[in-house]
Design a protein around this motif. Structure first.
Motif, PDB file in Angstrom:
ATOM      1  N   ASN B 102     -12.429  43.907 -20.573  1.00 56.60           N
ATOM      2  CA  ASN B 102     -13.137  42.827 -19.874  1.00 56.60           C
ATOM      3  C   ASN B 102     -12.240  41.990 -18.967  1.00 56.60           C
ATOM      4  OD1 ASN B 102     -16.091  41.993 -20.212  1.00 56.60           O
ATOM      5  ND2 ASN B 102     -15.611  42.832 -22.213  1.00 56.60           N
ATOM      6  N   VAL B 103     -10.942  41.958 -19.263  1.00 54.60           N
ATOM      7  CA  VAL B 103     -10.045  41.132 -18.431  1.00 54.60           C
ATOM      8  C   VAL B 103      -9.139  41.997 -17.555  1.00 54.60           C
ATOM      9  CG1 VAL B 103     -10.059  39.177 -20.024  1.00 54.60           C
ATOM     10  CG2 VAL B 103      -8.282  40.911 -20.265  1.00 54.60           C
ATOM     11  N   SER B 104      -9.469  43.288 -17.423  1.00 51.88           N
ATOM     12  CA  SER B 104      -8.576  44.211 -16.709  1.00 51.88           C
ATOM     13  C   SER B 104      -8.881  44.387 -15.226  1.00 51.88           C
ATOM     14  CB  SER B 104      -8.591  45.575 -17.406  1.00 51.88           C
ATOM     15  OG  SER B 104      -8.036  45.450 -18.697  1.00 51.88           O
ATOM     16  N   GLY B 105      -9.697  43.507 -14.646  1.00 48.68           N
ATOM     17  CA  GLY B 105      -9.945  43.610 -13.215  1.00 48.68           C
ATOM     18  C   GLY B 105     -10.971  44.678 -12.876  1.00 48.68           C
ATOM     19  N   ALA B 106     -10.950  45.122 -11.605  1.00 50.41           N
ATOM     20  CA  ALA B 106     -11.972  46.056 -11.127  1.00 50.41           C
ATOM     21  C   ALA B 106     -11.717  47.447 -11.687  1.00 50.41           C
ATOM     22  CB  ALA B 106     -11.976  46.085  -9.602  1.00 50.41           C
ATOM     23  N   LEU B 107     -12.756  48.055 -12.258  1.00 48.36           N
ATOM     24  CA  LEU B 107     -12.652  49.399 -12.827  1.00 48.36           C
ATOM     25  C   LEU B 107     -13.757  50.270 -12.229  1.00 48.36           C
ATOM     26  CD1 LEU B 107     -12.078  48.128 -16.464  1.00 48.36           C
ATOM     27  CD2 LEU B 107     -10.352  49.233 -15.033  1.00 48.36           C
ATOM     28  N   GLY B 108     -13.559  51.589 -12.343  1.00 48.83           N
ATOM     29  CA  GLY B 108     -14.506  52.509 -11.695  1.00 48.83           C
ATOM     30  C   GLY B 108     -15.385  53.242 -12.684  1.00 48.83           C
ATOM     31  N   ASP B 112     -17.858  50.485 -13.054  1.00 48.90           N
ATOM     32  CA  ASP B 112     -17.911  49.898 -11.708  1.00 48.90           C
ATOM     33  C   ASP B 112     -18.956  48.770 -11.684  1.00 48.90           C
ATOM     34  OD1 ASP B 112     -17.171  51.143  -8.601  1.00 48.90           O
ATOM     35  OD2 ASP B 112     -18.671  49.560  -8.802  1.00 48.90           O
ATOM     36  N   PRO B 113     -18.582  47.610 -11.111  1.00 43.45           N
ATOM     37  CA  PRO B 113     -19.540  46.482 -11.101  1.00 43.45           C
ATOM     38  C   PRO B 113     -20.854  46.774 -10.367  1.00 43.45           C
ATOM     39  CG  PRO B 113     -17.342  45.746 -10.475  1.00 43.45           C
ATOM     40  CD  PRO B 113     -17.287  47.248 -10.532  1.00 43.45           C
ATOM     41  N   THR B 114     -20.890  47.837  -9.551  1.00 44.15           N
ATOM     42  CA  THR B 114     -22.160  48.177  -8.892  1.00 44.15           C
ATOM     43  C   THR B 114     -23.179  48.753  -9.867  1.00 44.15           C
ATOM     44  OG1 THR B 114     -21.245  50.338  -8.326  1.00 44.15           O
ATOM     45  CG2 THR B 114     -21.145  48.648  -6.620  1.00 44.15           C
ATOM     46  N   TYR B 118     -22.332  43.854 -14.811  1.00 43.80           N
ATOM     47  CA  TYR B 118     -21.209  42.905 -14.770  1.00 43.80           C
ATOM     48  C   TYR B 118     -21.732  41.571 -14.257  1.00 43.80           C
ATOM     49  CZ  TYR B 118     -16.406  41.355 -14.566  1.00 43.80           C
ATOM     50  OH  TYR B 118     -15.231  40.688 -14.815  1.00 43.80           O
ATOM     51  N   SER B 123     -16.942  35.966 -15.296  1.00 42.27           N
ATOM     52  CA  SER B 123     -16.462  37.327 -15.507  1.00 42.27           C
ATOM     53  C   SER B 123     -16.864  37.882 -16.867  1.00 42.27           C
ATOM     54  CB  SER B 123     -14.940  37.368 -15.416  1.00 42.27           C
ATOM     55  OG  SER B 123     -14.522  37.007 -14.133  1.00 42.27           O
TER      56      SER B 123
END
Lengths: 334, 213
Positions: B102-108, B112-114, B118, B123
């Motif tokens: 959850n705190v690791s930034g953008a992931l795929g 993926d936030p799309t 998210y 956050s």
């Protein structure tokens, strides 16, 4: 037209690559908090991030870009607006923060709602009073534009835009926005000297302000209640909204004081237009409450001459190189 | 080819049902215990950290184990490849995303936030999302929306689910939405979009709806 576009893009990339050091840690600064191992900085990704930052296509009706509320000449904040306005002239509830030295921050927004720089852009993109869009629509728009296919290909070796890639490129541009060349920095590096007034102001700063606005970043990145009376209309509880801990009530992020000359108005709701109003608040208008910062429980005493000296020191935190550096600007594209 | 000789396939199939066997379709009407009608429009949830146990001993775990599941036919199944000789009696997995991720930034990929899982204003991943309609909801459109998340401290909503099962090519895991909605008074609570105690309680209720029976 197509050829000119491609040629322009070529010059843009080549010119960009040669023109600047992408990320650096200024002398005597602490280690950055951002995890670069998961998002290695490249000029192509920074260029993509910068293009996104200045692109109004990120908003629902293609009118608002990030730069609307974060303009470079005011240290990437919304100059002269207490509460920032976004799409269709909607007014938000907070003063847009200045953007600089973001690799040294762990939590973002006035209340620390965002836990990683990568995820920051999601909030203004989706906020109904800011860009009123969502990351899916943004990614779909980007995938329809030829220019972005080339930018994504150069950055990621694949022309497809995804949420992850878009956000990582965004973060890369934001990471490069470093302000570390003010008169204060030059004095610390022994390249220049403070005059007597600045010198006295610096001593007053160290005595009265530095425990929260800690050098060299001029913030501890903590959250504090600095004794502002809660606005009766906005009723903003600050960090409490995020953690739901009563001990966080009325606490907001301690902002950096770098470039403070240009980041007016001040405070989370922009209630003070002038630096003198800020000093007057700390000297005589602290509103007591349970969560008030310990540092402000005893009154700060400054004579009017001392106020002038302290202000003179604060103006040495202005970094003109940063405010007008073309590598961060829209004009820098041309 | 070596892999096919030493590994066998294992699929976990998540079947949303209403009651014991009634499969959940997004255009059907179902009836709650009090006979009131209810419709489901969206069901999405994260399954992560799949582990297999022989009695109490951990015998296998999936690396980088993050799967977005739900009512869409293409995300009902998780396909795994395990050693051919491996036997187990129990499987465990998380309903949701762990705090480090959850705190690791953008992931795929599925993270993926799309993917619509998210939160934007604060956050964090949404671990479990259920949306639909019920006449009981005091909402102008009679809609309910449960977006359950929160990853730290008392707001942590991640649930670990443990189910008994021996090896089968496909293990069917039922997700009983009837049990979930019956645990909520929809006339009082139809809308959770942020972390907090209510999200934690409903996450616990959601975890109880998973079964291999």
């Amino acid at each position: 037209m197509k050829k000119i576009g491609i040629l322009l893009l070529f010059f843009l990339i080549v010119g960009f690559k040669d023109s600047y050091e992408l990320f650096f840690v200024p002398a005597n600064w602490p280690k950055p908090l951002y995890d670069f191992s998961k998002n290695k900085i490249t000029s192509q990704k920074v260029l993509l991030g910068k293009t996104l930052f200045y692109d109004p296509a990120l908003s629902a009706n293609n009118t608002i870009s990030c730069a609307n509320c974060h303009s470079q000449y005011s240290a990437f904040t919304h100059v002269d607006h207490a509460l920032s306005h976004g799409i269709r002239d909607s007014i938000g509830t907070r003063n847009s923060p200045a953007l600089m030295n973001l690799a040294w921050q762990k939590l973002f927004m006035w209340d620390g709602a965002i836990n990683n720089l990568d995820m920051q852009a999601l909030a203004p993109i989706a906020h109904p009073a800011e860009m009123s869009s969502n990351i899916n629509d943004v990614v779909n728009k980007l995938n329809q534009k030829k220019m972005y296919r080339a930018l994504f290909y150069n950055a990621f070796g694949d022309s497809v835009a995804t949420g992850e890639r878009t956000l990582k490129a965004f973060a890369q541009f934001l990471l490069t926005i470093i302000s570390a060349n003010s008169k204060y920095d030059k004095v610390i590096r022994k390249e220049e000297k403070f005059n007597d007034q600045e010198k006295n102001g610096y001593q007053l700063f160290k005595k009265n302000c530095a425990s929260c606005h800690k050098e060299p970043l001029f913030t501890t990145n903590n959250f504090a209640n600095n004794g502002l009376k809660q606005d009766t209309i906005l009723k903003d509880d600050g960090r409490y909204k995020i953690t739901k801990l009563p001990s966080d009530s009325l606490k907001f992020k301690i902002p950096t004081l770098r470039n403070i000359e240009f980041t007016y108005p001040y405070m989370h709701d922009g209630r003070f237009k002038k630096l003198s109003e800020v000093l007057d608040h700390y000297i005589g208008n602290i509103s007591p409450s349970k969560t008030l910062a310990a540092e402000l429980r005893a009154p700060i005493v400054l004579t009017s001459n001392e106020k002038v000296d302290l202000t003179t020191f604060l103006l040495t935190l202005t970094d003109k190189d940063f405010l007008f550096d073309k590598k961060f600007s829209y004009a820098g594209f041309k | 080819m070596v892999i096919s000789q030493t590994n066998k396939k294992l699929s976990l199939c998540f079947d949303p049902v209403f009651g014991k066997n009634d499969p959940v379709l997004t255009d059907s009407v179902y009836f709650m215990d009090d006979k009131s009608p209810i419709k489901f429009e969206t069901l999405k949830f994260y399954i992560s950290g799949v582990q297999l146990f022989m009695n109490t001993e951990l015998v296998w775990r999936e690396k980088e184990s993050f799967h977005l599941c739900g009512t869409d036919s293409d995300n009902k199944k998780i396909h795994l490849s395990i050693p051919a000789s491996l036997e187990f009696t129990r499987l465990t997995f998380n309903l949701g995303i762990d705090s480090l991720t959850n705190v690791s930034g953008a992931l795929g990929g599925d993270l993926d936030p799309t993917k619509g899982m998210y939160w934007t204003w604060q956050s964090g991943y949404i671990n479990f999302k259920l949306e639909g309609k019920s006449e009981k909801c005091k909402d102008p459109k009679k809609e309910f929306q449960f977006h359950l998340g929160g990853y730290s401290g008392p707001n942590k909503s991640l649930q670990t689910i443990s189910l008994n099962s021996v090896y089968k090519k496909e293990i069917e895991i039922k997700v009983d939405l009837k049990q979930f909605v019956n645990s909520i008074d929809l006339s009082k609570q139809h809308h959770i979009m942020s972390l907090g105690q209510a999200a934690v309680i409903l996450s616990q209720a959601a975890a109880k709806c998973f079964s291999t029976q």
